[in-house]
Design an enzyme around this catalytic site. Structure first.
Site, PDB file in Angstrom:
ATOM      1  N   ARG A 103       0.457  -1.165  -0.194  1.00 41.19           N
ATOM      2  CA  ARG A 103       0.128   0.438   0.026  1.00 41.19           C
ATOM      3  C   ARG A 103       0.720   1.077  -0.137  1.00 41.19           C
ATOM      4  O   ARG A 103       2.266   1.001   0.176  1.00 41.19           O
ATOM      5  CB  ARG A 103      -1.004  -0.056   1.201  1.00 41.19           C
ATOM      6  N   GLU A 151      -3.547   7.812  -3.777  1.00 40.94           N
ATOM      7  CA  GLU A 151      -3.806   6.982  -5.419  1.00 40.94           C
ATOM      8  C   GLU A 151      -4.978   7.956  -5.887  1.00 40.94           C
ATOM      9  O   GLU A 151      -5.908   8.137  -5.098  1.00 40.94           O
ATOM     10  CB  GLU A 151      -4.047   5.653  -5.443  1.00 40.94           C
ATOM     11  N   HIS A 180      -0.868   0.274 -10.060  1.00 37.73           N
ATOM     12  CA  HIS A 180      -1.223  -0.561  -9.061  1.00 37.73           C
ATOM     13  C   HIS A 180      -2.097  -2.166 -10.029  1.00 37.73           C
ATOM     14  O   HIS A 180      -3.473  -1.714  -9.608  1.00 37.73           O
ATOM     15  CB  HIS A 180      -3.086   0.349  -8.302  1.00 37.73           C
TER      16      HIS A 180
HETATM   17  C1  DGY Z   1      -5.284  -6.159  -3.195  1.00 42.99           C
HETATM   18  O1  DGY Z   1      -5.831  -7.180  -3.844  1.00 42.99           O
HETATM   19  O2  DGY Z   1      -5.620  -5.434  -2.196  1.00 42.99           O
HETATM   20  C2  DGY Z   1      -4.646  -5.784  -4.049  1.00 42.99           C
HETATM   21  O3  DGY Z   1      -3.707  -4.095  -3.832  1.00 42.99           O
HETATM   22  C3  DGY Z   1      -5.100  -5.447  -5.132  1.00 42.99           C
HETATM   23  O4  DGY Z   1      -5.761  -6.573  -6.170  1.00 42.99           O
END
Ligand code: DGY
Length: 324
Positions: free
Chosen positions: A242, A271, A289
């Site tokens: 993240r 984002e 992402h």
């Molecule tokens: C998640 O699943 O948390 C990813 O960031 C996106 O698939």
């Protein structure tokens, strides 16, 4: 009586078909392939028993109140669930689920490894160079990168994705792997795949540092100015977890000052905004992402999200219920 399930954005059809086939489900899907506007979200969740949300939807008290007392389950189409106010969900008695599984761990692990190799071999730079017509013949010192073999890879966080990276790198890439986590990882230790160390040790030793922790108050800005200064000048930072795990301003400064060699980044602090200063740097690879963006994984996430909802509606504990 049919129970209303609201899906905030069209997702691959595996899970939608399961929901369509369920006799007691009244399925409503936001029509457009874009993030649902807040006002529309608040309007459309009203009277829903389940919301199938995606990671760009902020699911907070306002949304839960707008849905009303009928809302019983929020099934997030993601492994991460930092977009959902878990405390508020618990207060409302709402179950929250996510979509972990071997498929997503594998896709994100592959993307992480792709970034490591692309950084080391300067693949994106070389592509830009070639497209720009700058290749005028082979040169002994042109676009020199570094080999990954013989290097040390430091894994921060050994959940399913971090462990996936360890497993893959261990097999055939000739790297030394070190890891850090809140607790030691029994399987990694038993199979002697990687050596445990503290975060400062890892930052000092690793040639590639890869982040695989969830976003929690305790992990926000886990990597900031101090941590970046601990890294080797020749080291690369990779983030497929993240964005806010890294202090993005501090990263830009470290890259501009060449305190580290480069970065492979899939997730951003705010984002979808990515600072121009980061986009201008030659020694970074930026992906939008998309670490889990494979057909297989996105279908399986869709199926898992739907299965969580259907299990709940059938009076069972959803397989991926999050502890609140
Ligand atoms: C998640 O699943 O948390 C990813 O960031 C996106 O698939």
């Amino acid at each position: 009586m049919k129970l209303r399930v609201f899906v905030t954005r069209p997702i691959p059809d595996a899970g939608l078909n399961l929901l369509r086939r369920a006799k007691h489900v009244l399925l409503d899907i936001y029509e457009h392939d874009k993030m649902i506007p807040r006002k529309e979200l608040l309007r459309r969740v009203k009277g829903s028993t389940a919301i199938l949300s995606i990671l760009t939807d902020k699911i907070d008290k306002q949304v839960m109140d707008a849905a009303g007392a009928s809302l019983k389950i929020i099934a997030n189409y993601a492994v991460g669930f930092d977009n959902i106010d878990l405390k508020e969900a618990a207060k409302h008695g709402i179950v929250v689920t996510n979509t972990p599984g071997p498929e997503i761990a594998e896709s994100v692990a592959e993307h992480t490894i792709a970034l490591i190799f692309a950084l080391a071999h300067r693949i994106a730079e070389a592509d830009r160079f070639t497209r720009a017509g700058k290749y005028h013949g082979w040169g002994p010192q042109m676009l020199l990168g570094t080999d990954v073999i013989g290097k040390t890879v430091g894994i921060i966080g050994t959940g399913s994705i971090g462990t996936g990276v360890v497993n893959r790198l261990y097999d055939g890439f000739g790297v030394k792997i070190i890891y850090t986590d809140l607790t030691r990882h029994p399987d990694i230790e038993k199979r002697d795949l990687a050596k445990y160390c503290t975060l400062p040790q890892l930052l000092k030793e690793a040639d590639f540092v890869s982040l695989h922790v969830p976003l929690l108050p305790s992990t926000r800005h886990l990597i900031g100015t101090k941590e970046l200064k601990m890294m080797k000048k020749t080291a690369y930072l990779v983030n497929t977890s993240r964005g806010p795990i890294i202090d993005e301003r501090a990263l830009i400064t470290a890259l501009e000052k060449k305190q580290i060699a480069g970065a492979g980044i899939d997730v951003y602090e705010h984002e979808p905004n990515i600072p121009l200063a980061l986009r201008k740097l030659p020694n970074v690879i930026l992906t939008p992402h998309t670490a889990s963006a494979t057909i297989e994984t996105r279908q399986s996430m869709s199926r898992r999200a739907a299965e969580n909802i259907l299990a709940f509606l059938n009076g069972k504990i959803p397989p991926n219920a999050i502890k609140q």
